[in-house]
Scaffold this motif. Structure first.
Motif, mmCIF file in Angstrom:
data_model
loop_
_atom_site.group_PDB
_atom_site.id
_atom_site.type_symbol
_atom_site.label_atom_id
_atom_site.label_comp_id
_atom_site.label_asym_id
_atom_site.label_seq_id
_atom_site.Cartn_x
_atom_site.Cartn_y
_atom_site.Cartn_z
ATOM 1 N N ASP A 82 8.817 -3.702 -2.717
ATOM 2 C CA ASP A 82 7.900 -2.758 -2.081
ATOM 3 C C ASP A 82 8.560 -2.120 -0.859
ATOM 4 O O ASP A 82 8.462 -0.897 -0.653
ATOM 5 C CB ASP A 82 6.614 -3.472 -1.650
ATOM 6 N N ARG A 107 2.697 2.222 -3.201
ATOM 7 C CA ARG A 107 1.868 2.710 -4.301
ATOM 8 C C ARG A 107 1.113 3.986 -3.965
ATOM 9 O O ARG A 107 0.434 4.545 -4.840
ATOM 10 C CB ARG A 107 0.887 1.605 -4.717
ATOM 11 N N ASP A 108 1.217 4.444 -2.738
ATOM 12 C CA ASP A 108 0.495 5.647 -2.320
ATOM 13 C C ASP A 108 1.504 6.638 -1.739
ATOM 14 O O ASP A 108 1.794 6.642 -0.540
ATOM 15 C CB ASP A 108 -0.572 5.284 -1.285
ATOM 16 N N GLU A 139 11.012 0.501 -1.954
ATOM 17 C CA GLU A 139 10.330 1.727 -2.390
ATOM 18 C C GLU A 139 9.905 2.549 -1.175
ATOM 19 O O GLU A 139 10.072 3.781 -1.155
ATOM 20 C CB GLU A 139 9.104 1.346 -3.217
ATOM 21 N N HIS A 162 0.836 -1.207 0.000
ATOM 22 C CA HIS A 162 0.000 0.000 0.000
ATOM 23 C C HIS A 162 0.868 1.254 0.000
ATOM 24 O O HIS A 162 0.644 2.188 -0.803
ATOM 25 C CB HIS A 162 -0.921 -0.017 1.217
#
Length: 364
Positions: free
Chosen positions: A108, A53-54, A111, A50
């Motif tokens: 992820d 991506r946000d 990131e 989450h």
């Protein structure tokens, strides 16, 4: 700056993570009188996906960390999810590095970490030693190498895009495919040294009965970077054959986590058990035991049991030059025998103790 690993807290959503920062991390910082406290975040897979991506949500998390005087330079991406389920045991090694899910999760996390790092800082992520040792085949090994090659490519692209270098540190653990530091050094040959290196967990090192000073020298000779040190301690007992000692050890045979045991014979040979109940039932108890139970590094001996803090002390002293990221990782506070601890106080005491060890480097 040292950090403490937040996998001690059972938070698997953003609300839970924010709550743990308020309830534990910021109070620990205040107890230490520190302007900034390092936290080594553990993010369950769904949370990491989450946040990756946000970007707005990620920016809000970084702002909250800044407001609370907390800094993130390292993540623990070993557990995938459910790390505080009633029974974890072997599930902590899933997904393995043979599976695409492990690659996606780690990217992820990278990131997210790139978005949380202080300006100008690099980051580290610790990961599992490929998987549990069985089943494991040549096909599995090829798949794991493929995924770690793709990981290095992804980390390089992340750096080109964000200007932040994130490195992943493979963490050898007894019973796994990469059981020892020597196993990890052999496997890391041919991987990208700019983005992949070693996580040296001093509890795991102690369980293997390896000589800590010789191990650090072997890592240096292999030209593999120690990207991260997890400051941790195992349980040591000299006479596990004694009935009273076995009764003391049995108090640590809890059902949530796996507690690998090694017994060392007089000739140095090791006998292994994959968990403490199995060891108590099957190992002869003729030589000393080391138990993979992360006990607080500042503990004194408790009866016949003592922490392997000398291994941590030796590793910190033997590493040349600036230390890599140091993360205190005692995730077992809530399953220790005895009355519940004041968790913030215990974490603060461990961090202060570990900082003292770091400050003593080269002073002997």
């Amino acid at each position: 700056m040292i950090s403490y690993c937040t996998n001690v807290h059972p938070a698997e959503d953003l609300d839970g993570i924010r709550a743990q920062l308020a309830r534990y991390a910021e109070p620990v910082r205040r107890r230490l009188g520190a302007g900034t406290l390092g936290v080594g975040l553990w993010l369950a897979a769904e949370v990491a996906a989450h946040l990756a991506r946000d970007q707005a949500e990620l920016a809000r998390l970084r702002a909250e960390l800044d407001d609370r005087g907390l800094a993130v330079r390292t993540l623990n991406a070993f557990p995938y999810r459910g790390f505080h389920d009633p029974v974890v045991k072997h599930r902590v090694y899933r997904p393995r590095w043979t599976e695409a899910g492990r690659l996606a999760y780690t990217l992820d996390c990278a990131e997210v970490l790139a978005g949380l790092l202080p300006d100008g800082a690099g980051g580290s992520i610790s990961t599992l030693p490929l998987g549990w040792r069985e089943p494991w085949s040549d096909t599995d090994d090829t798949a794991a190498r493929h995924h770690l090659d793709r990981l290095a490519t992804g980390l390089r692209r992340l750096e080109q895009r964000s200007g932040r270098r994130v490195r992943v540190a493979v963490e050898p653990e007894p019973g796994c495919v990469l059981d020892t530091v020597a196993d990890a050094l052999g496997w890391l040959k041919g991987t990208d040294p700019d983005y992949l290196g070693l996580c040296l967990d001093t509890c795991h090192l102690a369980v293997s009965f390896a000589d800590a000073a010789e191990t650090v020298r072997a890592i240096r000779a292999a030209s593999v970077d120690i990207v991260k040190i997890q400051a941790s301690a195992a349980l040591h007992v000299d006479d596990p054959g004694d009935r009273q000692v076995r009764a003391e050890l049995a108090r640590y045979a809890e059902p949530r986590y796996l507690h690998q045991v090694r017994e060392r014979a007089a000739d140095g040979a090791l006998t292994a058990a994959d968990d403490l109940p199995e060891a108590l039932a099957e190992l002869p108890g003729d030589g000393p035991w080391r138990v993979h139970f992360h006990v607080p590094v500042h503990w004194e001996a408790r009866g016949a049991l003592r922490p392997t803090t000398d291994v941590l002390r030796t590793v910190l002293a033997e590493v040349e030059g600036p230390l890599p990221h140091v993360e205190v990782e005692t995730y077992t506070w809530t399953v220790l025998p005895g009355p519940p601890a004041d968790l913030a106080e215990g974490i603060a005491a461990e961090l202060a103790f570990t900082q003292d060890l770091i400050d003593q480097r080269g002073c002997a």
